[in-house]
Design a protein around this motif. Structure first.
Motif, mmCIF file in Angstrom:
data_model
loop_
_atom_site.group_PDB
_atom_site.id
_atom_site.type_symbol
_atom_site.label_atom_id
_atom_site.label_comp_id
_atom_site.label_asym_id
_atom_site.label_seq_id
_atom_site.Cartn_x
_atom_site.Cartn_y
_atom_site.Cartn_z
ATOM 1 N N UNK A 105 43.770 -26.863 30.837
ATOM 2 C CA UNK A 105 43.023 -26.519 32.060
ATOM 3 C C UNK A 105 41.740 -25.749 31.756
ATOM 4 N N UNK A 106 41.829 -24.812 30.809
ATOM 5 C CA UNK A 106 40.667 -23.965 30.517
ATOM 6 C C UNK A 106 39.461 -24.806 30.081
ATOM 7 N N UNK A 107 39.729 -25.910 29.380
ATOM 8 C CA UNK A 107 38.657 -26.789 28.926
ATOM 9 C C UNK A 107 37.836 -27.278 30.124
ATOM 10 N N UNK A 108 38.520 -27.656 31.226
ATOM 11 C CA UNK A 108 37.810 -28.175 32.390
ATOM 12 C C UNK A 108 37.074 -27.085 33.149
ATOM 13 N N UNK A 109 37.592 -25.866 33.096
ATOM 14 C CA UNK A 109 36.854 -24.731 33.671
ATOM 15 C C UNK A 109 35.543 -24.569 32.898
ATOM 16 N N UNK A 110 35.642 -24.538 31.558
ATOM 17 C CA UNK A 110 34.452 -24.378 30.712
ATOM 18 C C UNK A 110 33.432 -25.478 30.984
ATOM 19 N N UNK A 111 33.911 -26.722 31.030
ATOM 20 C CA UNK A 111 33.006 -27.864 31.213
ATOM 21 C C UNK A 111 32.343 -27.845 32.596
ATOM 22 N N UNK A 112 33.080 -27.422 33.606
ATOM 23 C CA UNK A 112 32.524 -27.373 34.969
ATOM 24 C C UNK A 112 31.407 -26.331 35.060
ATOM 25 N N UNK A 113 31.643 -25.164 34.470
ATOM 26 C CA UNK A 113 30.608 -24.116 34.477
ATOM 27 C C UNK A 113 29.394 -24.603 33.683
ATOM 28 N N UNK A 114 29.653 -25.243 32.541
ATOM 29 C CA UNK A 114 28.549 -25.726 31.700
ATOM 30 C C UNK A 114 27.734 -26.795 32.429
ATOM 31 N N UNK A 115 28.420 -27.640 33.202
ATOM 32 C CA UNK A 115 27.713 -28.671 33.969
ATOM 33 C C UNK A 115 26.723 -28.026 34.942
ATOM 34 N N UNK A 116 27.166 -26.964 35.617
ATOM 35 C CA UNK A 116 26.278 -26.301 36.598
ATOM 36 C C UNK A 116 25.072 -25.665 35.899
ATOM 37 N N UNK A 174 21.216 -13.712 41.361
ATOM 38 C CA UNK A 174 21.263 -14.889 42.252
ATOM 39 C C UNK A 174 21.568 -16.180 41.507
ATOM 40 N N UNK A 175 20.993 -16.356 40.309
ATOM 41 C CA UNK A 175 21.177 -17.616 39.570
ATOM 42 C C UNK A 175 22.634 -17.765 39.130
ATOM 43 N N UNK A 176 23.200 -16.673 38.614
ATOM 44 C CA UNK A 176 24.600 -16.706 38.172
ATOM 45 C C UNK A 176 25.535 -16.939 39.348
ATOM 46 N N UNK A 177 25.197 -16.344 40.484
ATOM 47 C CA UNK A 177 26.029 -16.512 41.681
ATOM 48 C C UNK A 177 26.069 -17.984 42.108
ATOM 49 N N UNK A 178 24.918 -18.652 42.043
ATOM 50 C CA UNK A 178 24.869 -20.075 42.421
ATOM 51 C C UNK A 178 25.783 -20.910 41.503
ATOM 52 N N UNK A 179 25.741 -20.627 40.205
ATOM 53 C CA UNK A 179 26.624 -21.325 39.256
ATOM 54 C C UNK A 179 28.082 -21.107 39.651
ATOM 55 N N UNK A 180 28.433 -19.867 39.971
ATOM 56 C CA UNK A 180 29.811 -19.531 40.341
ATOM 57 C C UNK A 180 30.280 -20.227 41.605
ATOM 58 N N UNK A 181 29.411 -20.238 42.622
ATOM 59 C CA UNK A 181 29.764 -20.864 43.911
ATOM 60 C C UNK A 181 30.015 -22.369 43.719
ATOM 61 N N UNK A 182 29.118 -23.035 42.980
ATOM 62 C CA UNK A 182 29.238 -24.487 42.795
ATOM 63 C C UNK A 182 30.418 -24.838 41.884
ATOM 64 N N UNK A 183 30.610 -24.048 40.833
ATOM 65 C CA UNK A 183 31.743 -24.300 39.931
ATOM 66 C C UNK A 183 33.060 -24.119 40.684
ATOM 67 N N UNK A 184 33.139 -23.083 41.502
ATOM 68 C CA UNK A 184 34.372 -22.838 42.261
ATOM 69 C C UNK A 184 34.694 -24.018 43.178
ATOM 70 N N UNK A 207 36.926 -16.879 40.867
ATOM 71 C CA UNK A 207 36.305 -16.941 39.542
ATOM 72 C C UNK A 207 35.361 -15.766 39.318
ATOM 73 N N UNK A 208 35.532 -15.116 38.169
ATOM 74 C CA UNK A 208 34.612 -14.044 37.748
ATOM 75 C C UNK A 208 33.915 -14.515 36.491
ATOM 76 N N UNK A 209 32.588 -14.334 36.416
ATOM 77 C CA UNK A 209 31.849 -14.765 35.233
ATOM 78 C C UNK A 209 31.012 -13.615 34.668
ATOM 79 N N UNK A 210 30.984 -13.526 33.340
ATOM 80 C CA UNK A 210 30.194 -12.512 32.649
ATOM 81 C C UNK A 210 29.315 -13.222 31.632
ATOM 82 N N UNK A 211 28.154 -12.639 31.334
ATOM 83 C CA UNK A 211 27.250 -13.234 30.329
ATOM 84 C C UNK A 211 27.188 -12.300 29.124
ATOM 85 N N UNK A 212 27.424 -12.885 27.923
ATOM 86 C CA UNK A 212 27.393 -12.092 26.687
ATOM 87 C C UNK A 212 26.465 -12.752 25.677
ATOM 88 N N UNK A 213 25.802 -11.916 24.861
ATOM 89 C CA UNK A 213 24.968 -12.454 23.776
ATOM 90 C C UNK A 213 25.837 -12.619 22.537
#
Length: 294
Positions: free
Chosen positions: A185-196, A246-256, A269-275
């Protein structure tokens, strides 16, 4: 009737419609489909089951000359597609004249297994152009069976699938009959976020990103997900987050929204950005993200 089962591997240049075709066969959006090249990074297995057959499909990255370690790893997935196939689908689009890698092309024309050459996106061509292209590919790949198709419009897709069933070897099923894919399942979560991210960000950003789902907790009515978006530089982190987030929020809304359709449950869904500096050239990191087989 005897049970048939086999591996059908789809190869071709980037962006010719391989993912669209596989999703048309499987009936679920397993592969990322966007107009940017290089969106498929892993070999995805989609599985189509019938009473007396099982078709195991792999969707490979488009063939490219590797520019960095990540791309070399992606090409290893393509090489392995030649090794375990019972049937090879070589996919080209209208207007295309060659595969980008001569060695792969030689493998196709000398293949000992059945090759189906699908000329895709014919909805964008004239009858005259279609006839010219059919002739060209007949001469270039004489060992292949040719099918003009439109994966997006579902034209001739059923005919191709029926031909696959004809060519499948007799074999018991390789996976449980209720399986849709071998990916977690996690693979499809990753791919969906990446698609957005591919849809909404330009230039290098989409290709410098990797997603890692750190938590996937499923209850009766809701799935709680915590995902990390990895980037290579601090400037990329700022771009992903955007002004006031705002940009990250849009990704989250569409991925959800997509994930709720995919899993049939409410998603939190909670998303964080790391370097994660230079991860695309780091063999250890690539192995951790599932790119290096060896």
């Amino acid at each position: 009737m005897a049970h048939k089962a086999g591996f059908v591997n789809i190869i071709g240049n980037p962006n010719v419609g391989k993912s669209t075709l596989m999703n048309a066969f499987v009936g679920e959006r397993l592969s990322i489909i966007t107009s940017k090249a290089q969106t498929t990074r892993h070999r995805i297995l989609g599985i189509v089951n019938g009473e007396d057959f099982q078709v195991v499909l792999s969707d490979t990255p488009g063939i490219i000359k590797p520019a960095y370690e990540l791309q070399s790893s992606m090409m290893d997935f393509v090489k392995s597609a030649f090794e375990d196939a019972d049937i090879l689908i070589y996919m080209v689009e209208i207007g295309e004249k060659e595969l980008k890698d001569e060695a792969f092309f030689n493998k196709i024309i000398h293949s000992k297994i059945p090759v189906l050459l699908l000329l895709n996106k014919i909805d964008k061509s004239s009858q005259e152009q279609l006839e010219e292209q059919m002739q060209l590919w007949k001469e270039k790949v004489p060992n292949a069976e040719l099918y003009p198709i439109s994966a997006l419009e579902n034209f001739n897709v059923k005919e191709v699938f029926n031909r696959i069933l004809d060519l499948l070897p007799e074999s018991p099923a390789f996976y449980p009959k209720d399986a849709l894919t071998d990916k977690p399942e996690r693979f499809f979560v990753n791919e969906t976020i990446r698609e957005k991210i591919l849809l909404h960000y330009d230039k290098e950003i989409p290709y410098a990103v990797e997603i890692e789902t750190e938590e996937f907790i499923e209850d009766d009515n809701i799935i709680r997900i915590k995902a990390v978006i990895m980037v290579e530089r601090d400037t990329q982190k700022g771009i992903i987050i955007g002004h006031k987030g705002a940009a990250l929020k849009r990704v989250g809304v569409e991925a959800r929204a997509d994930l709720e359709k995919f899993f049939g449950k409410q998603i939190h869904i909670e998303m964080f950005v790391k370097v994660n500096k230079n991860w695309r050239n780091n063999t250890y990191q690539l192995r951790r993200f599932g790119y290096n087989n060896n």
